[in-house]
Design a protein around this motif. Structure first.
Motif, PDB file in Angstrom:
ATOM      1  N   UNK A  31       0.831  -1.197   0.000  1.00  0.00           N
ATOM      2  CA  UNK A  31       0.000   0.000   0.000  1.00  0.00           C
ATOM      3  C   UNK A  31       0.867   1.249   0.000  1.00  0.00           C
ATOM      4  N   UNK A  32       0.506   2.190  -0.840  1.00  0.00           N
ATOM      5  CA  UNK A  32       1.190   3.482  -0.880  1.00  0.00           C
ATOM      6  C   UNK A  32       0.126   4.560  -0.997  1.00  0.00           C
ATOM      7  N   UNK A  33       0.258   5.596  -0.189  1.00  0.00           N
ATOM      8  CA  UNK A  33      -0.729   6.657  -0.154  1.00  0.00           C
ATOM      9  C   UNK A  33      -0.010   7.991   0.021  1.00  0.00           C
ATOM     10  N   UNK A  34      -0.395   8.963  -0.775  1.00  0.00           N
ATOM     11  CA  UNK A  34       0.149  10.307  -0.650  1.00  0.00           C
ATOM     12  C   UNK A  34      -1.011  11.290  -0.706  1.00  0.00           C
ATOM     13  N   UNK A  50       5.305   6.415   7.834  1.00  0.00           N
ATOM     14  CA  UNK A  50       4.363   7.525   7.892  1.00  0.00           C
ATOM     15  C   UNK A  50       5.211   8.784   8.007  1.00  0.00           C
ATOM     16  N   UNK A  51       5.149   9.624   6.981  1.00  0.00           N
ATOM     17  CA  UNK A  51       5.965  10.834   6.975  1.00  0.00           C
ATOM     18  C   UNK A  51       5.063  12.040   6.727  1.00  0.00           C
ATOM     19  N   UNK A  68       8.645  12.934  13.606  1.00  0.00           N
ATOM     20  CA  UNK A  68       9.938  12.459  14.107  1.00  0.00           C
ATOM     21  C   UNK A  68       9.970  10.941  14.264  1.00  0.00           C
ATOM     22  N   UNK A  69       9.461  10.239  13.252  1.00  0.00           N
ATOM     23  CA  UNK A  69       9.430   8.770  13.280  1.00  0.00           C
ATOM     24  C   UNK A  69      10.741   8.179  12.773  1.00  0.00           C
ATOM     25  N   UNK A  78       2.543   7.614   3.066  1.00  0.00           N
ATOM     26  CA  UNK A  78       2.363   6.368   3.814  1.00  0.00           C
ATOM     27  C   UNK A  78       2.740   5.173   2.942  1.00  0.00           C
ATOM     28  N   UNK A  79       3.531   4.263   3.495  1.00  0.00           N
ATOM     29  CA  UNK A  79       3.816   2.955   2.891  1.00  0.00           C
ATOM     30  C   UNK A  79       3.411   1.907   3.915  1.00  0.00           C
ATOM     31  N   UNK A  80       2.516   0.989   3.527  1.00  0.00           N
ATOM     32  CA  UNK A  80       2.028  -0.013   4.468  1.00  0.00           C
ATOM     33  C   UNK A  80       2.188  -1.423   3.971  1.00  0.00           C
ATOM     34  N   UNK A  81       2.113  -2.377   4.900  1.00  0.00           N
ATOM     35  CA  UNK A  81       2.305  -3.803   4.621  1.00  0.00           C
ATOM     36  C   UNK A  81       3.574  -4.002   3.802  1.00  0.00           C
TER      37      UNK A  81
END
Length: 131
Positions: free
Chosen positions: A13-16, A53-54, A78-79, A34-37
């Protein structure tokens, strides 16, 4: 395919998403990435990479048509985001402040007793960065 099995090579998953608002001489923008899984780490399938998550933001102010001041804010949450399968980490929260000014330089050129006016435009950014 690895030993007869399919292996995941990147996140599923990629979301912007982003938004920008301008009012008069001020502009404010925000962007979420976001990049997931995500895939397994490079040293085996002991665990999957953590989701990325940026959250970034930009604020710019244009006091006039020839000057601009911009503040960029990176990784506001700050992740500790792993940017690759070797689990190298992205930069922590950081920011950049820049100033840009356009100068007009006028030259008079005489040719065949006629005077021409030429204008050249130069951009000179000044960038300050703190990490």
């Amino acid at each position: 395919k690895d030993a007869g099995k399919w292996t995941q090579q990147s996140s599923r998953y990629q979301f912007t998403a982003g938004a920008k608002y301008n009012y008069s001489k001020l502009g404010v923008g925000v962007n979420l990435y976001y990049l997931g899984d995500r895939e397994d780490a490079s040293y085996g399938s002991l665990h999957k990479l953590k989701n990325i998550i940026k959250l970034n933001s930009v604020i710019n102010y244009d006091p006039d048509k020839n000057n601009s001041i911009t503040l960029n804010l990176y990784n506001l949450l700050d992740r500790d985001n792993s940017i690759n399968v070797s689990e190298n980490l992205d930069k922590p929260f950081n920011w950049t402040l820049s100033y840009e000014s356009n100068y007009l330089i006028l030259h008079k050129v005489a040719q065949n007793c006629v005077t021409f006016l030429k204008t050249a435009c130069f951009k000179t950014p000044l960038i300050l960065s703190v990490k």
